[in-house]
Structure formats: C-alpha cells, structure tokens
Design a protein around this motif. Structure first.
Motif, PDB file in Angstrom:
ATOM      1  N   PRO A  53      -6.684   4.531  -5.790  1.00  0.00           N
ATOM      2  CA  PRO A  53      -6.058   5.273  -4.674  1.00  0.00           C
ATOM      3  C   PRO A  53      -4.562   5.485  -4.860  1.00  0.00           C
ATOM      4  N   VAL A 155      -1.526   6.048   2.280  1.00  0.00           N
ATOM      5  CA  VAL A 155      -2.097   5.708   0.973  1.00  0.00           C
ATOM      6  C   VAL A 155      -1.695   4.287   0.578  1.00  0.00           C
ATOM      7  N   ILE A 165      -8.752   5.102   3.110  1.00  0.00           N
ATOM      8  CA  ILE A 165      -7.640   6.041   3.267  1.00  0.00           C
ATOM      9  C   ILE A 165      -8.115   7.286   4.016  1.00  0.00           C
ATOM     10  N   THR A 236      -7.569  10.711  -3.465  1.00  0.00           N
ATOM     11  CA  THR A 236      -6.828  10.941  -4.709  1.00  0.00           C
ATOM     12  C   THR A 236      -7.145  12.316  -5.280  1.00  0.00           C
TER      13      THR A 236
END
Length: 426
Positions: A53, A155, A165, A236
């Motif tokens: 992440p 994040v 997230i 991501t």
C-alpha cells in the motif's frame, strides 16, 4: 525510555529534521542501552517500507503535481465559478467548491493550497475581498484535501493501523461533504453580515461550457473511487491509474504539459517521496522501540486507569492531536502515535476507520497554525501577508472546522455508514 523521549523532543526543538530526531533517539536506545545488532535496526527500518500500500504514496504525489502543472486547476476553478459564483459570498463559495473538486485528485492539503490557492486568492482580491478573508477561506477549504479521497494521510494511517485503505477513502466522503456544508454556511453568514453579494449571474450556458472543459479532469476521482468500489483495482493501482490519466490529460488532450515540465514534476515527486519515506522508515524504528520498551502498554494502562469512558477518551485524544499537529507534520504524527493509541482504541471499542478520519482532520487543522503549519506558510507567501496576519485571518475559520471535528468525533456513522453500505465494513 524517558531519555529517548527527551532526546527526541530536544532534537525537534533544535530544528533538526523529523526523521533525524526519530532515528537518532531510537539509535541511542538500540546501540547504547539495549545493545541491539545493527542489522536488526536496519531490518526494522526496511520492514517499515516493505509495504505494497505504501507504493500509493509516490503515485498520489505525482498525480497531484501533474494536475497542478498541467493547468487543470484553471479549468476546475472556472467550473467552480459557474457552479457557485451566483451565491452570496460568490468567490468564497467558489473557493470551497473548487477545493472539494480538487480534493478528489490531489490527496494533500498543501497541493490544494499551492495549486488552487494561487488562483483563488488573486481572484478574490481582484473582486474586492480582503486579503485576510481570502487567505482564511483558502486555508480552511484546503483541509478538505486529505479528507475527501484520495488521501495521502489515509494511506499512511491504513498501513500503520493495518486497516483497509479503501474503507478509509469511502469513510472520508460524508465527513468531507459535512465540512463543506459547514464552511459554506459560515461564508453565507459572513457575507450576509458584511453585505457581500454574488460575483456573477448564474448562466446554464456558462455552466455547460465550463463543465465540458473540466469534464476529463473531473473523471479523476470517478476513476479512483469508482475503480476501487467496483473492485477493478486496489488503492495503489488506483493511484497509478490517476497518474496515467493525468498524463493523458496534460500531454495529449489539453496539451498543456511539456516534456520539460514532466521532467521537473518527476524530480519534485522524487524529492517529496524521499522525504516521506525517510520519515516512515525512521518512525517504524521509533515505534518498534516504543513497543519493545512497553511504552504503548503503559500509555494505554495509564489512560484507562484515569477513565474508560469512550467519549472522554476521544476528547482527550483530540486535545492531544490538536497540540501535536501544530508541531509535527501529519505523516510523522501518524507514524508515531498510531502504534501508541491503537491499543487504547481497541480496549474501549473505537472503530479504527472512524478514528483515522478523526485523526486526519485534527492534523489538518494543525497545518493552519505556527510553528510548523505548512499550509499557513504557503498561503502567507502566496498572499504577501505576514505569518502573524495570516494566522489571525485563519482563526475565525476554526469555528466551522471545530464544529465539524466534534460532529465527526461523536457521530461515528458519518464516517462508517458508507464503507459499511458498500460492504467494506461489517
């Protein structure tokens, strides 16, 4: 452990960078007090960066820089003027609406203040608004940047707290809209009190033209949030998609981004990312030291011996974060305090998604004040005000921000309803 905390605070007060203060104080413990091998220390720091992440950080930074450099902010501002310029307090309302839109692209308060802020403050001054009022509304609306997704602090928090997230992103939408309503209400009250009217007449034709011009840019938050909600990609991958879309807009569609600008944006992104990752690595080591010395356990026991009332604990944590946020940047604060506070949250039943949004708003408020308020310094430089005058200009805006913080703190469903509805929370 007292020595380590003293060294950390002394290094900060001496003006050393945050990552040096974190790593230096930790190394005193590992090398001189605990005699821990160096390779273990390096492993802990590298382990803090070994997270998928965390790859979203440079891509969200890159996407925000691309948006600013590609002239997309001008199109967003023109569209916001068409939406809200007819309201009482016209350009102040436009300022807030523009930040809402740009928040769905940048993910940081500083990018919002530096990008849209330059346009907004100049336009408000040209239309007769005081510089102080322009700076105040720009600073307050910039706090929306990390609350409305995507969000760089979310994040980092998601990685440190080991929570979704995607759920954090969805959790920030309703609180962000609530903050928007509070700020727009304050502008309406201020405009009515000072007899400020609209700045332009509403025209459907202008709205349509500006919407068409801004529509490709407005697709950015749709790609990010829609893609994650539909399960097409992770946070991501959403950051990577945002970068790709921003490059398509700047290089091919709008043709406002040159290769020379792209090179400069890339270097700026590398520099910013390096600073963030240095803090994360040093904070990972510092957090590990706090855990091994049982400070997190002692902190939880100490607070819970004082009270086990969930709401009183939330008030105390809010007070702590508001103070700390004035002295430490958000990434460092999240990296340091989340390991300390998470055991307390678990014992009193505070949802980590709810707390993540609350913590981020606290730290955004801290960015508006000395001694280390980066948004304050950016806007003081843009507007030409002294830091002291800019600080005084921001003070009235603490009213809607603190009311928003209170609502987000004591009404968890503002944060939790949407992620639960979308199936990301039970």
């Amino acid at each position: 452990m007292t020595i380590i905390l003293f060294l950390f605070l002394a290094a900060l007060l001496a003006g050393l960078p945050v990552f040096i203060a974190l790593a230096g104080s930790s190394l005193v413990y590992t090398h001189f007090m605990a005699n821990i091998p160096d390779f273990v220390v390096l492993h802990r720091m590298a382990g803090g960066l070994d997270s998928f992440p965390l790859l979203a950080v440079p891509f969200f930074i890159f996407a925000g820089n691309l948006m600013n450099s590609a002239g997309i902010t001008n199109r967003i501002y023109d569209f916001a003027v068409a939406i809200a310029g007819w309201m009482r307090g016209g350009l102040a309302q436009v300022n807030i609406i523009g930040s809402v839109i740009f928040s769905g692209m940048s993910g940081t308060a500083i990018a919002d203040a530096a990008g849209l802020g330059t346009i907004e403050i100049k336009a408000m001054k040209d239309h007769g608004y005081s510089t102080e009022f322009a700076v105040g509304v720009t600073a307050a609306s910039a706090t929306l940047g990390p609350i409305i997704p995507p969000s760089l602090p979310f994040v980092i928090y998601g990685m440190m707290a080991n929570v979704s997230i995607g759920a954090l992103f969805l959790g920030g939408i309703i609180p962000g809209l609530f903050m928007t309503v509070m700020m727009m209400t304050y502008v309406w009250w201020y405009a009515r009190r000072h007899n400020i009217g609209a700045d332009q007449v509403f025209r459907w034709r202008v709205l349509a033209i500006t919407f068409i011009a801004a529509a490709p840019a407005l697709m950015t938050p749709v790609i990010i949030i829609g893609g994650m909600t539909m399960g097409w990609f992770t946070p991501t991958e959403a950051a990577i998609a945002a970068c790709a879309w921003a490059m398509i807009l700047g290089l091919l569609l709008y043709r406002s981004l040159s290769w020379k600008q792209l090179y400069k944006v890339s270097l700026d992104t590398i520099e910013t990312t390096a600073g963030v990752l240095l803090i994360v690595a040093a904070a990972s080591l510092f957090g590990w030291v706090l855990t091994t010395t049982r400070l997190t356990e002692y902190a939880a026991e100490g607070l819970l011996s004082f009270t086990t009332n969930k709401y009183l604990i939330l008030i105390l944590i809010n007070m702590l974060l508001l103070v700390v946020g004035c002295f430490l940047e958000p990434i460092a604060t999240i990296s340091i305090l989340v390991p300390v506070l998470m055991p307390i949250l678990q014992k009193v039943g505070i949802d980590p998604i709810h707390f993540g949004v609350m913590m981020t708003l606290n730290l955004m408020i801290g960015l508006l004040h000395p001694p280390l308020g980066m948004v304050l310094f950016v806007l003081a430089r843009i507007s030409g005000l002294t830091v002291e005058r800019a600080t005084m200009a921001i003070l009235p805006w603490l009213v809607p921000l603190m009311l928003s913080l209170a609502a987000i703190t004591f009404i968890p469903e503002l944060t939790l309803w949407l992620p639960r509805y979308m199936g990301l929370l039970k």
